[in-house]
Write a protein that holds these residues in place. Structure first.
Motif, PDB file in Angstrom:
ATOM      1  N   HIS A 188       0.838  -1.205   0.000  1.00 19.74           N
ATOM      2  CA  HIS A 188       0.000   0.000   0.000  1.00 19.74           C
ATOM      3  C   HIS A 188       0.865   1.244   0.000  1.00 19.74           C
ATOM      4  CE1 HIS A 188       0.998  -0.181   4.286  1.00 19.74           C
ATOM      5  NE2 HIS A 188       0.697   1.093   4.327  1.00 19.74           N
ATOM      6  N   ARG A 189       2.109   1.119   0.478  1.00 11.83           N
ATOM      7  CA  ARG A 189       3.013   2.272   0.508  1.00 11.83           C
ATOM      8  C   ARG A 189       3.291   2.788  -0.900  1.00 11.83           C
ATOM      9  NH1 ARG A 189       3.517   4.649   5.152  1.00 11.83           N
ATOM     10  NH2 ARG A 189       5.550   5.440   4.547  1.00 11.83           N
ATOM     11  N   PHE A 190       3.236   1.880  -1.885  1.00  9.99           N
ATOM     12  CA  PHE A 190       3.490   2.311  -3.258  1.00  9.99           C
ATOM     13  C   PHE A 190       2.355   3.164  -3.798  1.00  9.99           C
ATOM     14  CE2 PHE A 190       3.791   1.913  -7.874  1.00  9.99           C
ATOM     15  CZ  PHE A 190       5.133   2.182  -8.063  1.00  9.99           C
ATOM     16  N   LEU A 191       1.190   3.075  -3.175  1.00  9.42           N
ATOM     17  CA  LEU A 191       0.021   3.791  -3.668  1.00  9.42           C
ATOM     18  C   LEU A 191      -0.147   5.176  -3.061  1.00  9.42           C
ATOM     19  CD1 LEU A 191      -2.485   0.804  -3.636  1.00  9.42           C
ATOM     20  CD2 LEU A 191      -1.152   1.671  -5.563  1.00  9.42           C
TER      21      LEU A 191
ATOM     22  N   ARG B 296      16.781  12.024 -10.151  1.00 11.05           N
ATOM     23  CA  ARG B 296      15.460  11.696  -9.606  1.00 11.05           C
ATOM     24  C   ARG B 296      15.054  10.319 -10.113  1.00 11.05           C
ATOM     25  NH1 ARG B 296      10.247  13.541 -12.151  1.00 11.05           N
ATOM     26  NH2 ARG B 296       8.550  13.046 -10.717  1.00 11.05           N
ATOM     27  N   THR B 297      14.594   9.477  -9.204  1.00 13.28           N
ATOM     28  CA  THR B 297      14.156   8.142  -9.583  1.00 13.28           C
ATOM     29  C   THR B 297      12.639   8.064  -9.518  1.00 13.28           C
ATOM     30  OG1 THR B 297      16.187   7.143  -8.707  1.00 13.28           O
ATOM     31  CG2 THR B 297      14.319   5.677  -9.077  1.00 13.28           C
ATOM     32  N   VAL B 298      12.049   7.558 -10.588  1.00 15.80           N
ATOM     33  CA  VAL B 298      10.591   7.397 -10.658  1.00 15.80           C
ATOM     34  C   VAL B 298      10.289   5.927 -10.917  1.00 15.80           C
ATOM     35  CG1 VAL B 298       8.449   8.133 -11.763  1.00 15.80           C
ATOM     36  CG2 VAL B 298      10.375   9.715 -11.623  1.00 15.80           C
TER      37      VAL B 298
ATOM     38  N   ARG C 264       7.823   9.033  -4.693  1.00 18.95           N
ATOM     39  CA  ARG C 264       8.061   9.200  -3.266  1.00 18.95           C
ATOM     40  C   ARG C 264       9.189   8.261  -2.840  1.00 18.95           C
ATOM     41  NH1 ARG C 264       3.834  10.702   0.588  1.00 18.95           N
ATOM     42  NH2 ARG C 264       4.600   8.914   1.762  1.00 18.95           N
ATOM     43  N   PRO C 265      10.093   8.730  -1.955  1.00 23.21           N
ATOM     44  CA  PRO C 265      11.239   7.896  -1.555  1.00 23.21           C
ATOM     45  C   PRO C 265      10.853   6.518  -1.041  1.00 23.21           C
ATOM     46  CG  PRO C 265      11.586  10.144  -0.835  1.00 23.21           C
ATOM     47  CD  PRO C 265      10.181  10.086  -1.374  1.00 23.21           C
ATOM     48  N   ASP C 266       9.781   6.418  -0.224  1.00 24.06           N
ATOM     49  CA  ASP C 266       9.417   5.105   0.308  1.00 24.06           C
ATOM     50  C   ASP C 266       8.844   4.205  -0.778  1.00 24.06           C
ATOM     51  OD1 ASP C 266       7.228   6.752   0.120  1.00 24.06           O
ATOM     52  OD2 ASP C 266       6.310   6.130   2.007  1.00 24.06           O
ATOM     53  N   ALA C 267       8.146   4.784  -1.754  1.00 22.40           N
ATOM     54  CA  ALA C 267       7.618   3.997  -2.868  1.00 22.40           C
ATOM     55  C   ALA C 267       8.766   3.487  -3.742  1.00 22.40           C
ATOM     56  CB  ALA C 267       6.652   4.834  -3.697  1.00 22.40           C
ATOM     57  N   VAL C 268       9.734   4.354  -4.017  1.00 19.95           N
ATOM     58  CA  VAL C 268      10.893   3.966  -4.821  1.00 19.95           C
ATOM     59  C   VAL C 268      11.707   2.900  -4.088  1.00 19.95           C
ATOM     60  CG1 VAL C 268      13.101   4.775  -5.751  1.00 19.95           C
ATOM     61  CG2 VAL C 268      11.033   6.141  -6.084  1.00 19.95           C
ATOM     62  N   GLU C 269      11.863   3.063  -2.790  1.00 19.47           N
ATOM     63  CA  GLU C 269      12.608   2.075  -1.998  1.00 19.47           C
ATOM     64  C   GLU C 269      11.953   0.697  -2.072  1.00 19.47           C
ATOM     65  OE1 GLU C 269      14.170   1.381   2.623  1.00 19.47           O
ATOM     66  OE2 GLU C 269      13.007   3.172   2.090  1.00 19.47           O
TER      67      GLU C 269
END
Length: 257
Positions: A100-103, A209-211, A231-236
């Protein structure tokens, strides 16, 4: 007394206002369009939980209060994304364990029936400008994509790490047999073959920037939509999913042996 989550949800508007600075109850009543009795109850509840405190000038949100508000706000945004995109997300297998963090804060772009690849335009634009690309390839939906990936990687202007499924590897080698030697010769073009992959996904590094782009397909393998997030947590999360699958795969050169 209601639990803290329920209180924060119910008193969210007051917490948001008091995050901006201390205010007396009369200002809270006026600004939030609440009755005096409602504000009294809200301040009592929030104070008992340590989420607001009395200071000079009235009351203000505490650090625990602000953090609690952030959680509720993030949850609300995520639930809205899930609700609005349920038709798209239902095509992602349950066992793929999309976080859900990716959303949180994600953009969901669907393809048009008359132009099915339009939903991938943002990802394609980043592919053309990226210095580095990592991801999962599960379908060859857009000819532009495969052509651009190949050209940029073999000319040395793009570093690529991609994992593909066995059926996708067989398909790619059959269709692009004339390019196989270039794939193997390119130093920065690494392709690994996996038994299975949960979904299509690419990460693009463009100008520091990473997307991350999660690509959604239907059961027939046709592209439906992409979910985009930087978002950093989504990219992580996306980077971790890529790394574990890529490392588990075998080099494409071994697959052909």
């Amino acid at each position: 007394m209601a639990d803290a989550l329920t209180v924060v949800r119910r008193r969210r508007r007051i917490l948001e206002y008091l995050c901006e600075g201390a205010a007396p109850k009369r200002d809270i009543v006026a600004t939030t369009d609440s009755s005096r009795s409602t504000v009294n109850r809200a301040i009592s509840e929030l104070s008992s939980l340590g989420l607001v405190e009395r200071v000079d000038g009235g009351f203000r949100t505490t650090t625990p209060g602000r953090l609690s508000l952030d959680v509720v706000t993030e949850t609300s945004e995520t639930m809205r994304t899930i609700r609005e995109s349920s038709d798209v997300l239902s095509n992602i297998p349950l066992e793929s364990c999309v976080s859900h963090r990716f959303l949180v804060g994600a953009d969901v772009v669907t393809g048009d029936s008359a132009a099915p690849y339009s939903g991938i335009d943002d990802a394609f634009d980043r592919l053309r400008r990226a210095d580095r690309a990592r991801g999962f390839g599960v379908a060859d939906n857009d000819p532009r994509w495969t052509q651009t990936l190949h050209e940029r990687a073999t000319e040395g202007s793009l570093s690529v790490d991609v994992a593909i499924t066995r059926p996708m590897a067989k398909y790619a080698l059959d269709r692009y047999d004339d390019r196989a030697a270039e794939y193997f010769a390119a130093d920065d073009y690494r392709v690994r073959v996996c038994e299975s992959l949960p979904f299509g996904m690419f990460l693009f590094d463009v100008e520091d920037r990473t997307v991350a782009h999660l690509l959604v397909h239907d059961e027939a393998g046709s592209f439906i939509a992409q979910v985009e997030n930087d978002r950093p947590d989504a990219v992580e999360w996306a980077e971790a999913r890529f790394a574990e699958r890529f490392e588990a795969g075998v080099p494409l050169s071994e697959f052909t042996e």
